[in-house]
Write a protein that holds these residues in place. Structure first.
Motif, PDB file in Angstrom:
ATOM      1  N   ILE A   1      54.636   0.738  36.681  1.00 34.48           N
ATOM      2  CA  ILE A   1      53.569  -0.238  36.905  1.00 34.48           C
ATOM      3  C   ILE A   1      53.564  -0.800  38.315  1.00 34.48           C
ATOM      4  N   HIS A   2      54.599  -0.493  39.105  1.00 29.07           N
ATOM      5  CA  HIS A   2      54.593  -0.818  40.535  1.00 29.07           C
ATOM      6  C   HIS A   2      54.294  -2.276  40.842  1.00 29.07           C
ATOM      7  N   VAL A   3      54.995  -3.196  40.160  1.00 30.53           N
ATOM      8  CA  VAL A   3      54.842  -4.595  40.546  1.00 30.53           C
ATOM      9  C   VAL A   3      55.640  -4.840  41.823  1.00 30.53           C
ATOM     10  N   ASN A   4      55.482  -6.044  42.396  1.00 28.51           N
ATOM     11  CA  ASN A   4      56.159  -6.310  43.672  1.00 28.51           C
ATOM     12  C   ASN A   4      57.672  -6.299  43.492  1.00 28.51           C
ATOM     13  N   GLU A   5      58.337  -6.080  44.624  1.00 25.70           N
ATOM     14  CA  GLU A   5      59.762  -5.765  44.580  1.00 25.70           C
ATOM     15  C   GLU A   5      60.591  -6.899  43.996  1.00 25.70           C
ATOM     16  N   LYS A   6      60.202  -8.131  44.290  1.00 30.18           N
ATOM     17  CA  LYS A   6      60.985  -9.264  43.809  1.00 30.18           C
ATOM     18  C   LYS A   6      60.921  -9.346  42.279  1.00 30.18           C
ATOM     19  N   LEU A   7      59.714  -9.226  41.741  1.00 24.29           N
ATOM     20  CA  LEU A   7      59.528  -9.273  40.291  1.00 24.29           C
ATOM     21  C   LEU A   7      60.323  -8.157  39.614  1.00 24.29           C
ATOM     22  N   HIS A   8      60.248  -6.963  40.212  1.00 22.94           N
ATOM     23  CA  HIS A   8      60.955  -5.819  39.665  1.00 22.94           C
ATOM     24  C   HIS A   8      62.450  -6.062  39.614  1.00 22.94           C
ATOM     25  N   ILE A   9      62.994  -6.549  40.730  1.00 24.85           N
ATOM     26  CA  ILE A   9      64.448  -6.708  40.788  1.00 24.85           C
ATOM     27  C   ILE A   9      64.896  -7.849  39.875  1.00 24.85           C
ATOM     28  N   LEU A  10      64.034  -8.849  39.661  1.00 23.66           N
ATOM     29  CA  LEU A  10      64.424  -9.943  38.764  1.00 23.66           C
ATOM     30  C   LEU A  10      64.610  -9.434  37.329  1.00 23.66           C
TER      31      LEU A  10
ATOM     32  N   ARG B   1      54.209  -3.092  47.996  1.00 22.35           N
ATOM     33  CA  ARG B   1      53.527  -2.555  49.189  1.00 22.35           C
ATOM     34  C   ARG B   1      53.420  -1.057  49.038  1.00 22.35           C
ATOM     35  N   GLU B   2      52.295  -0.553  49.398  1.00 22.31           N
ATOM     36  CA  GLU B   2      52.121   0.892  49.294  1.00 22.31           C
ATOM     37  C   GLU B   2      53.053   1.624  50.253  1.00 22.31           C
ATOM     38  N   SER B   3      53.068   1.140  51.496  1.00 23.61           N
ATOM     39  CA  SER B   3      53.920   1.810  52.484  1.00 23.61           C
ATOM     40  C   SER B   3      55.220   1.039  52.641  1.00 23.61           C
ATOM     41  N   ALA B   4      56.269   1.765  52.929  1.00 21.79           N
ATOM     42  CA  ALA B   4      57.559   1.131  53.175  1.00 21.79           C
ATOM     43  C   ALA B   4      57.495   0.423  54.522  1.00 21.79           C
ATOM     44  N   PRO B   5      58.418  -0.531  54.776  1.00 23.47           N
ATOM     45  CA  PRO B   5      58.382  -1.219  56.072  1.00 23.47           C
ATOM     46  C   PRO B   5      58.561  -0.251  57.228  1.00 23.47           C
ATOM     47  N   THR B   6      57.871  -0.521  58.319  1.00 24.29           N
ATOM     48  CA  THR B   6      57.996   0.345  59.487  1.00 24.29           C
ATOM     49  C   THR B   6      59.306   0.042  60.195  1.00 24.29           C
ATOM     50  N   VAL B   7      59.653   0.917  61.133  1.00 21.12           N
ATOM     51  CA  VAL B   7      60.883   0.708  61.894  1.00 21.12           C
ATOM     52  C   VAL B   7      60.804  -0.604  62.659  1.00 21.12           C
TER      53      VAL B   7
ATOM     54  N   ASN C   1      58.813   9.473  71.774  1.00 16.79           N
ATOM     55  CA  ASN C   1      59.009   9.504  70.319  1.00 16.79           C
ATOM     56  C   ASN C   1      58.022   8.681  69.508  1.00 16.79           C
ATOM     57  N   LEU C   2      57.513   7.623  70.077  1.00 14.95           N
ATOM     58  CA  LEU C   2      56.686   6.750  69.239  1.00 14.95           C
ATOM     59  C   LEU C   2      55.225   7.142  69.360  1.00 14.95           C
ATOM     60  N   TYR C   3      54.842   8.109  68.598  1.00 11.30           N
ATOM     61  CA  TYR C   3      53.470   8.596  68.691  1.00 11.30           C
ATOM     62  C   TYR C   3      52.582   7.821  67.737  1.00 11.30           C
ATOM     63  N   ARG C   4      53.174   7.140  66.770  1.00  7.67           N
ATOM     64  CA  ARG C   4      52.434   6.468  65.722  1.00  7.67           C
ATOM     65  C   ARG C   4      53.469   5.636  64.968  1.00  7.67           C
ATOM     66  N   ILE C   5      53.018   4.728  64.142  1.00 11.28           N
ATOM     67  CA  ILE C   5      54.005   3.968  63.371  1.00 11.28           C
ATOM     68  C   ILE C   5      54.715   4.924  62.434  1.00 11.28           C
ATOM     69  N   ARG C   6      56.014   4.972  62.595  1.00 13.57           N
ATOM     70  CA  ARG C   6      56.762   5.899  61.751  1.00 13.57           C
ATOM     71  C   ARG C   6      57.084   5.243  60.442  1.00 13.57           C
ATOM     72  N   ARG C   7      56.843   5.939  59.394  1.00  9.24           N
ATOM     73  CA  ARG C   7      57.109   5.376  58.076  1.00  9.24           C
ATOM     74  C   ARG C   7      58.408   5.924  57.520  1.00  9.24           C
ATOM     75  N   THR C   8      59.171   5.041  56.931  1.00 10.73           N
ATOM     76  CA  THR C   8      60.327   5.526  56.197  1.00 10.73           C
ATOM     77  C   THR C   8      59.858   5.925  54.814  1.00 10.73           C
ATOM     78  N   GLY C   9      60.763   6.451  54.041  1.00  9.00           N
ATOM     79  CA  GLY C   9      60.396   6.899  52.696  1.00  9.00           C
ATOM     80  C   GLY C   9      59.980   5.722  51.832  1.00  9.00           C
ATOM     81  N   PRO C  10      59.378   6.003  50.684  1.00 10.22           N
ATOM     82  CA  PRO C  10      59.011   4.922  49.774  1.00 10.22           C
ATOM     83  C   PRO C  10      60.269   4.274  49.189  1.00 10.22           C
ATOM     84  N   ALA C  11      60.094   3.106  48.644  1.00 17.88           N
ATOM     85  CA  ALA C  11      61.238   2.387  48.089  1.00 17.88           C
ATOM     86  C   ALA C  11      61.708   3.047  46.799  1.00 17.88           C
ATOM     87  N   TYR C  12      62.634   2.377  46.131  1.00 18.45           N
ATOM     88  CA  TYR C  12      63.260   2.935  44.930  1.00 18.45           C
ATOM     89  C   TYR C  12      62.242   3.454  43.931  1.00 18.45           C
ATOM     90  N   ASN C  13      62.458   4.681  43.513  1.00 19.45           N
ATOM     91  CA  ASN C  13      61.617   5.237  42.461  1.00 19.45           C
ATOM     92  C   ASN C  13      62.510   6.023  41.529  1.00 19.45           C
TER      93      ASN C  13
END
Lengths: 585, 585
Positions: free
Chosen positions: A157-166, A418-424, B548-560
């Motif tokens: 169901i992809h709820v937000n990370e805080k809710l999930h971890i709780l 969040r759909e995308s993971a945090p950027t570097v 190296n920084l051609y675009r915002i680099r995304r890391t993998g998705p979070a825990y699945n």
């Protein structure tokens, strides 16, 4: 035919096969998993299987053995959960999680136990022989939220990370409380009189069981990390140690009546960063892959067995008791979450919204742990009633709550992941803020989480890393590792794109040009010879060769028992190809 | 403390742990494995362990259970052997291998059986009560060369590929003969009279057991390949099917009294090419890695258990019988190899040299299969004599022959394995010659191996691939796959070399420049600020960022739960980086 001889492994393999094929089956129809959670489908498969067995044999199908569940099916799932646990949100919310897991579970146990005892006093229900202790014992096993069921539903169901971890963290850590209360009430049931000292001893046990589990887990985790320092020459058995030590930590904890779940999670979280740095990339892929695979199969088997075990004649259908159990489970959990969150929100800036509270309360799914515990109860005349009530609660929570939680999340517009993971860039800023906050806490004399995290990091880099890491010349930060990983990934994509972007390097061209595919030998007669000797094609071939053949390329070594084809002296060749390609451009 | 509860998994885990740690221990001392084969060291560890158990308990340590050996320890090793079998040399020499495996084994069984019966007639040895049938039964279990022992020793001496495959292939395929003869003589021992029809039935069984094994194996192999067509959405359980189907083929074959070893080898060889094409690259790495890991552990456990089981009071030390067993094993094997090779060489251009013959005869090591079979014998008064003789033969072959075979190979200057694998150019030429020879055989009407190979390839591409492969648009030839693999490998090396070659991209620089490593926060106070703001460093940083920084680099998705971080839409990003890098150069 000698079936007896191979029966045990044969039937185990067939069950695993059935589980895997069921999984494939569901994923062939893409629409199904988006409506019904996989866990429901698997229980349904189990019900059908159980019905078939019941119909054919005319006796109850075998119930899931509690030993098999606790010793073989549960550990892989918990190991996977612990190893891939997102540690940042977990430790940021550890206080809230512990509050839900410890106080919340105790609240639920006593709430459900006492209210059911009240129901038993109603003469019309004919339940007066169920004592308070038995009700509390039942409450202790039915109150605990199940990590396997929670994972199966919340993953989708992809709820937000805080809710999930709780919810997920609570379901994992309440194991210590459940173990203590369940064993306490079970021993009380068998005791003639209960002294107050026994009650205090029970309270003391909480800490022993929980902290003992953490200690056992961490010591095995660090031993695992230390062992992988010495596996450089024998890469192939590296993944084994991750599994062996985690499993040993679980078994050891169980042996000493500590919390096995807490132990294996501590072990996995403790060893992860060191093991990852020590073992090779391929070993790491294997570890991750196998963990996922194993937990996935365990999970599937548990739900199928849950379905199979439901069919049969183990139940006593006293509907008032069963219905009130379901209702009390819902009410007491909702109340508990409301009260505890009220206190949590008073001490936190980042509060838990009322929508989140509703999902936390509604996501309190029960599963196979309750089921195994109820079968482990000592025999007494109302055991079948408890089994029936547990079965109904599990089916109600998994089917009704599990299937409606997704629409409810949509309806309430609960904050999503969040759909995308945090950027570097974001990660660097977060890291920077961490250091800043640690500094502020240090100066202001407030020993908060950032202060302790910083102290832990210092201890880690000063002592632990030197002992546990093989190559302790320069500790690689996670961002440098991420940079290397991205570089590697992009290099692979570069290779693929280079192949895809430049027509001539396309496999089908290579095929026809080099006569390399044996299957096209059969159609060779149809090909015109001028096609193969076309000057354009020849030019293309020369181009490919000029670009790629910098030296005789070697394939891997032939069959070798103990190693996979390794990568020897790569940098020289790589530099060479680099220079050649650049001069060509 | 509740040890009873966790005993079974705990002890299994501990044994595996001991085996793995022993392996690590040996590899820490580099000199040891180059002198003594690992198998000898492991048996030695087992002997010590057995001695300790014997000393502490004052009774014989537990012997290796034959069921555990045949059902759990042997399959992983044979699966590994079959999956990584070099198919070209195997099928090129299949005639010779079968001759050694079938005729050679029968020769040895009857040779050893009859000569030992002769020894039993000598009154001084007091063995007159051992009948001819018992001697033949003993011969049938002691004659078979053991694949586990052969692999362990031949892996380390690196003889040429043909010699290796002859000994190794024989050790695998003689299983069918051993199974038949062993069961035949065992049933004869229990029959009052033997009719000639029973003997003929035994001869017929050879074909049933061998060919039945092949059929069972192939059918499971093709089912496995077919199943992996549908795993695209659920990559994580792909590796499971490879293991499940192989194991089922083994168990099914054993259930029907067919040759399980032959079945699992056929299954592995049959499924390999299709499964490899269907599953993802990471799944494939996991399959390979886990197979190696499992076989490695099994192998270690077998040798350790062999050592442990040797200690104890199961033996009757009648030295004449034991010594003559060792001598006859050596003599009959040498004679068999000489005679059979004489015939083989008459029909082949590429003959087996006398040096090779010596190594084939000398490499006939016995191992755990004999050991398990002797314990499976029905109880009769001379069983302990047979156990003693088997133990001595195994220890003699593994220790004396296993340790001296390497110096002998050096001394005789036996042709070694090529150091480097064949180049791509050579492979293309070999492929071309295959086609040419198939054409010549076709024209000349000689239905040789090339003709049949070609027919099989045609059948494969016309029917099998269409059924078993998921993406049957263009069959990729092995050379195209090799090209892609090399491209990928070199891209990774490129990334590493690019990082290593260009000073500023070095991790330590990144560390200090971006404040990214938390561990250097502790030394930050010592750093001069002008060091961080040095214009050279700033230039370097800009250069890195520009490259190296051609675009915002995304890391993998979070825990699945069910998937590992995948690679989505790679080509666009990769093309972008390609263009950016080229413009920079």
């Amino acid at each position: 035919l000698d079936y007896q001889h191979v029966q045990v492994p044969f039937e185990i393999t067939l069950w695993i096969m059935l589980a895997s094929l069921a999984k494939i089956g569901f994923h062939l129809y893409n629409k199904l998993p988006s409506v019904v959670p996989e866990s429901c489908l698997l229980i349904f498969v189990g019900l059908i299987m159980g019905g078939i067995i019941y119909g054919l044999n005319d006796r109850s199908p075998p119930v899931m053995d509690s030993d098999i569940f606790f010793l073989y099916l549960l550990p892989p799932i918990v190991l996977d959960a612990g190893y891939f646990m997102p540690s940042r949100p977990f430790f940021e919310n550890i206080g809230t999680i512990l509050l839900y897991a410890v106080v919340g579970t105790i609240w639920n146990v006593f709430g459900i136990g006492f209210s059911l005892y009240g129901i038993c006093q109603v003469k019309a229900f004919r339940l007066q022989d169920v004592s308070l202790l038995h009700n509390l014992l039942f409450g202790s096993l039915i109150a605990a939220v199940d990590p396997v069921a929670v994972l199966a539903v919340f993953e989708e169901i992809h709820v937000n990370e805080k809710l999930h971890i709780l919810v997920f963290g609570e379901s994992l850590l309440n194991d210590a409380v459940t173990v203590v209360l369940y064993k306490l009430f079970r021993s009380f049931c068998e005791m003639p009189t209960i002294k107050s000292v026994d009650v205090f001893a029970g309270v003391g046990k909480f800490f022993v069981v929980g902290l003992g589990g953490v200690l056992v887990g961490l010591s095995f985790g660090f031993t695992a990390a230390f062992t992988t320092r010495f596996t450089k020459d024998i890469r192939v058995i590296e993944p084994l140690f991750v599994f062996l030590y985690s499993y040993l930590s679980y078994l050891t904890a169980e042996m000493f009546h500590l919390s096995g779940i807490v132990a294996i999670i501590s072990c996995a979280m403790g060893m992860k960063r060191y093991v990852e740095a020590n073992i090779s990339l391929k070993s790491h892929t294997t570890v991750k892959y196998f963990m996922k695979m194993w937990s996935s199969v365990s999970d599937t088997l548990i739900f199928i067995f849950l379905g199979v075990s439901t069919i049969g004649e183990n139940h006593e259908w006293n509907w008032p008791y069963i219905c009130f159990t379901v209702i009390f489970c819902l009410i007491w959990r909702a109340l508990g979450v409301l009260v505890l969150t009220f206190f949590v929100n008073r001490f936190h800036v980042n509060t838990i919204t009322s929508k989140d509270q509703f999902i936390i309360a509604y996501g309190g799914l029960r599963g196979a742990i309750c089921f195994s515990l109820v079968f482990l109860l000592p025999d007494f005349h109302r055991k079948k009633l408890f089994i029936a009530a547990t079965t109904v609660v599990i089916l109600f929570t998994v089917f009704i709550q599990g299937m409606t939680i997704r629409p409810l999340v949509d309806l309430l517009a609960v904050k999503r992941k969040r759909e995308s993971a945090p950027t570097v860039g974001e990660q660097i800023h977060i890291r920077f803020l961490d250091h800043l906050l640690a500094g502020i806490e240090d100066i202001s004399g407030h020993w908060g989480q950032y202060y302790w995290k910083d102290k832990l990091e210092y201890f880690n880099s000063k002592y632990l890393q030197k002992i546990l890491l093989r190559e302790y010349d320069q500790p690689k930060s996670s961002i440098v590792l991420l940079y290397e990983k991205l570089e590697r990934k992009h290099a692979i994509e570069l290779a693929q794109a280079g192949q895809l972007g430049h027509g001539p390097a396309h496999p089908s061209f290579l095929c026809s040009a080099f006569l390399c595919s044996s299957s096209d030998r059969t159609v060779r007669a149809d090909q015109k010879s001028e096609d193969a000797l076309n000057p354009d094609v020849l030019d293309n071939m020369q181009e490919i060769l000029a670009r790629n053949l910098y030296r005789i390329r070697r394939t891997g070594p032939a069959y070798n028992r103990h190693t996979l084809p390794g990568d020897s002296e790569p940098t020289e060749q790589a530099k060479e190809i680099l220079i050649l390609r650049h001069t060509n451009l």
